[in-house]
Design a protein around this motif. Structure first.
Motif, PDB file in Angstrom:
ATOM      1  N   GLN A  83       1.106  -1.200   0.064  1.00  0.00           N
ATOM      2  CA  GLN A  83      -0.175  -0.079   0.041  1.00  0.00           C
ATOM      3  C   GLN A  83       0.824   1.212  -0.211  1.00  0.00           C
ATOM      4  N   SER A  84       1.905   1.117   0.604  1.00  0.00           N
ATOM      5  CA  SER A  84       2.684   2.448   1.014  1.00  0.00           C
ATOM      6  C   SER A  84       4.071   2.089   1.075  1.00  0.00           C
ATOM      7  N   PHE A  85       5.181   2.910   0.998  1.00  0.00           N
ATOM      8  CA  PHE A  85       6.317   2.713   1.186  1.00  0.00           C
ATOM      9  C   PHE A  85       7.046   3.984   1.391  1.00  0.00           C
ATOM     10  N   ARG A  86       7.927   4.236   2.510  1.00  0.00           N
ATOM     11  CA  ARG A  86       8.380   5.628   2.809  1.00  0.00           C
ATOM     12  C   ARG A  86       9.737   5.532   3.372  1.00  0.00           C
ATOM     13  N   VAL A  87      10.602   6.403   2.891  1.00  0.00           N
ATOM     14  CA  VAL A  87      11.857   6.633   3.347  1.00  0.00           C
ATOM     15  C   VAL A  87      12.145   8.119   3.636  1.00  0.00           C
ATOM     16  N   LYS A  88      12.394   8.389   4.786  1.00  0.00           N
ATOM     17  CA  LYS A  88      12.494   9.874   5.283  1.00  0.00           C
ATOM     18  C   LYS A  88      13.910  10.001   5.872  1.00  0.00           C
ATOM     19  N   ASN A  89      14.206  11.295   5.205  1.00  0.00           N
ATOM     20  CA  ASN A  89      15.630  11.739   5.790  1.00  0.00           C
ATOM     21  C   ASN A  89      16.767  10.833   5.231  1.00  0.00           C
ATOM     22  N   ALA A  90      16.646  10.612   4.122  1.00  0.00           N
ATOM     23  CA  ALA A  90      17.710   9.781   3.714  1.00  0.00           C
ATOM     24  C   ALA A  90      19.089  10.315   3.204  1.00  0.00           C
ATOM     25  N   LYS A 136       7.334   6.996  -1.347  1.00  0.00           N
ATOM     26  CA  LYS A 136       7.936   8.468  -1.302  1.00  0.00           C
ATOM     27  C   LYS A 136       9.221   8.343  -0.660  1.00  0.00           C
ATOM     28  N   ILE A 137      10.190   8.935  -0.970  1.00  0.00           N
ATOM     29  CA  ILE A 137      11.603   9.023  -0.396  1.00  0.00           C
ATOM     30  C   ILE A 137      11.974  10.275  -0.474  1.00  0.00           C
TER      31      ILE A 137
END
Length: 195
Positions: A83-90, A136-137
């Motif tokens: 459903q969703s995939f998120r990578v934050k502050n990479a 979102k990345i």
């Protein structure tokens, strides 16, 4: 928020990095982790992949958080649904040290030495049936060159990448998907690149 973790965070943070290092040679640290069995959610916090020896900078990769939500129908009718995939502050750091070595090349060489022989790729087989609702990345891609002079030469690209409606099955007309990358170089919005 992940529920029903059954104390899995200490297990993942303490056991997984040593196993990965043993199998691949990659040194990794995970500060926190969690998962929800019924919601099919999983995530890690403050993931760090260390640079090989010979580099002043500690990390080749860092992410504040990585999360996957597969939803309750994560696998149905042979289809893997995310459903969703998120990578934050990479932050991915490509670095050339004073000896002229690139950290990504050394890492790739180390992986190649430990990897099993590749299996022949299927020639006419269908793609795995995969559906991704949204991804979102946001992060920074940087290059640091210690051979450029007395001080390291640096350039960085800060970006946000989004994708959605991706399918590898069905009629191509019914699965167009979207992909967008927006960012800027060294904070200069005039040097922005949009795909």
């Amino acid at each position: 928020q992940c529920i029903l973790t059954f104390g899995i965070s200490p297990i993942i943070t303490a056991k997984v990095p040593p196993l990965i290092e043993k199998e691949t040679g990659i040194v990794m640290e995970i500060e926190s982790a969690g998962m929800s069995i019924f919601g099919a959610k999983a995530g890690v916090g403050r993931l760090q992949i260390r640079n090989p020896a010979g580099f002043a900078e500690p990390n080749i990769f860092f992410a504040k958080s990585i999360g996957v939500n597969a939803g309750v129908l994560w696998a149905f009718a042979g289809i893997t649904r995310i459903q969703s995939f998120r990578v934050k502050n990479a932050r991915l750091s490509i670095i050339r040290n004073k000896a002229g070595e690139l950290n990504v090349e050394l890492l790739q060489q180390a992986l190649a030495k430990r990897a099993p022989p590749p299996k022949p790729a299927p020639t006419n087989g269908p793609l795995p049936r995969l559906s991704i609702g949204s991804a979102k990345i946001n992060g920074v891609l940087e290059y640091i060159d210690h051979q450029a002079g007395e001080k390291p030469w640096k350039v960085s690209y800060e970006f946000t990448a989004k994708a959605g409606g991706i399918k590898t099955y069905g009629n191509p007309k019914d699965r167009p998907g979207t992909f967008e990358v927006k960012g800027n170089i060294k904070g200069d919005t005039n040097a922005a690149v949009t795909i």
